[in-house]
Design an enzyme around this catalytic site. Structure first.
Site, PDB file in Angstrom:
ATOM      1  CG  PHE A   1      -2.016   0.922   1.206  1.00 31.89           C
ATOM      2  CD1 PHE A   1      -3.234   0.546   0.649  1.00 31.89           C
ATOM      3  CD2 PHE A   1      -1.888   2.206   1.712  1.00 31.89           C
ATOM      4  CE1 PHE A   1      -4.299   1.428   0.603  1.00 31.89           C
ATOM      5  CE2 PHE A   1      -2.954   3.092   1.664  1.00 31.89           C
ATOM      6  CZ  PHE A   1      -4.162   2.705   1.111  1.00 31.89           C
TER       7      PHE A   1
ATOM      8  CG  ASP B   1       0.226  -2.313   6.791  1.00 32.87           C
ATOM      9  OD1 ASP B   1      -0.832  -2.693   7.348  1.00 32.87           O
ATOM     10  OD2 ASP B   1       0.256  -1.415   5.931  1.00 32.87           O
TER      11      ASP B   1
ATOM     12  CE1 TYR C   1      -8.927   1.698   6.965  1.00 30.64           C
ATOM     13  CE2 TYR C   1      -8.481   3.272   8.717  1.00 30.64           C
ATOM     14  CZ  TYR C   1      -8.093   2.638   7.554  1.00 30.64           C
ATOM     15  OH  TYR C   1      -6.881   2.949   6.996  1.00 30.64           O
ATOM     16  CE  LYS C   2      -7.547  -1.708   5.309  1.00 30.50           C
ATOM     17  NZ  LYS C   2      -8.144  -1.133   4.097  1.00 30.50           N
TER      18      LYS C   2
END
Ligand SMILES: Cc1ncc(COP(=O)(O)O)c(C=O)c1O
Length: 398
Positions: A109, A186, A211-212
């Site tokens: 990412f 991560d 939030y996932k």
């Protein structure tokens, strides 16, 4: 397996790897904290002062840590900076041999790479990106080769955000340490979906979002793990919320760090956003991560089998070996973006990632086999009729 604990919007939601659905408990917790504010105003801080720390035992279960090794704060990017500011200690000037370079991957990412680049630039070091042989996954040999004797810190994804490949966190942590490299993870795409054992694995640090798969709401505070063997040193970035709690309000100019990961907080925590996490964690308190993982593998196995049987035009790029895949399935197709838009127009929510990946996340806590089957059926129909080519690529950003 906990569908009744969630607000389920109409249609089929397959995007919990981007933004998890709202648990009823998250809404209730936010409303409760709003009531605190309405009723108590500044007096509310009596209850809010330790709110982040109070969430650590539940968070620690999700990542296999001791409670004092984790804290809810910041974002993945901000926490990565905070941890690098402490743990990245390049040796010697750039002209000399010494451990000074940083390692990430070519499939990361972008925010992680930006964060590493900012530290490398300050120190005249390189960010080395581990190559991918197939454009989707990483090969263990290439990772091991990158852990060279001039590398100070490696930051790797637990689960790759596009293909969904799950790396061997324990094995690679061991390999990094054998080679003298500090390693951070991560874990954005694994926390809440895959069990972790960060403490026992000996990982130096980890960052993730809530939030996932943790379903704490848009922009929820992130998570940070720092192994207790690093707790002795003062954080490289300091702020008053990382000060030892018992004397924080003495307002002394001498910084005395909180014990453990709490020292990595910087400023006043966002109480309303933390409340979303408070409620979301209550859902995880009612299940084990092993149950969540077993259900997730059932759903992703079903999805991959159906895709292979009925969607030969699409390539399943997620590894088949359950030990090598996270919670979502990635299907490659040159028209993936149009397929994503067309599915959304039909009430099925996947997402698209450049250049050609359709991601589908059947989430253990709330998705069903019937939804998986219907999603594959809808894709089959679109590919048969070509109807997706008629839908303009609406300006979707998620
Ligand atoms: C794998 C990964 N890393 C980093 C980020 C950036 O996270 P944040 O915006 O919380 O800093 C994301 C965001 O989705 C992500 O998926």
């Amino acid at each position: 397996m906990r569908r009744d604990m969630f607000a389920i919007p109409p249609g089929i939601y397959m995007d919990g790897n981007s933004l998890g659905l709202m648990p009823h408990a998250a809404r209730e917790a936010v409303l409760r904290r709003l009531d605190d504010w309405q009723r108590d105003a500044v007096g509310g801080w009596d209850a809010w002062f330790n709110l982040a720390e109070s969430l650590s035992p539940s968070m620690a279960r999700l990542v296999g840590a001791r409670p004092h090794e984790v804290i809810a704060t910041g974002s993945i990017t901000a926490n990565l900076h905070a941890l690098l500011a402490t743990l990245y200690r390049p040796e010697g000037p750039s002209s000399e041999k010494g451990r000074r370079h940083l390692v990430a991957t070519s499939l990361d990412f972008p925010s992680d790479v930006y964060a590493l680049q900012s530290w490398a630039e300050r120190e005249g070091a390189e960010v080395r990106l581990i190559p991918s042989r197939d454009g989707h996954t990483l090969h263990a040999d290439d990772i091991l080769t990158a852990l060279a004797d001039d590398v100070a810190v490696a930051v790797l994804p637990t689960v790759l955000y596009r293909s969904g490949q799950l790396l061997d966190v324990e094995g690679l942590t061991r390999a990094a340490h054998e080679r003298g490299v500090l390693i951070g993870w991560d874990a954005a795409h694994s926390v809440g979906s895959v069990p972790h054992a960060l403490h026992d694995a000996g990982a130096d640090f980890a960052v993730w979002c809530h939030y996932k798969y943790v379903n704490a709401g848009p922009g929820a505070p992130g998570g940070l793990f720092l192994h207790e063997r690093h707790h002795g040193q003062a954080p490289g970035l300091r702020g008053w919320w990382g000060h030892a709690k018992d004397t924080q309000f003495e307002m002394a100019h001498h910084f005395r760090p909180a014990a453990g990961a709490g020292a990595y907080q910087l400023g006043t925590p966002p109480i309303l956003a933390l409340a979303g996490l408070e409620g979301a964690l209550a859902v995880f308190d009612s299940v084990t991560m092993e149950e969540v993982r077993a259900r997730s593998l059932e759903l992703t196995s079903r999805l991959m089998a159906l895709a292979e049987a009925h969607l030969p035009e699409m390539q399943v790029v997620t590894p088949h070996d359950p030990a090598c895949r996270g919670g979502h399935v990635a299907l490659a197709h040159p028209e993936a973006q149009a397929l994503s838009v067309a599915l959304r127009a039909r009430g099925i929510v996947p997402d698209f990632r450049q250049p050609d990946i359709l991601r589908l996340a059947p989430v253990a806590l709330y998705n069903t086999e019937a939804e998986v089957e219907e999603t594959v059926g809808a894709l089959r129909e679109l590919l048969r009729t070509g109807a997706h080519r008629e839908v303009g690529a609406a300006g979707l950003v998620t």
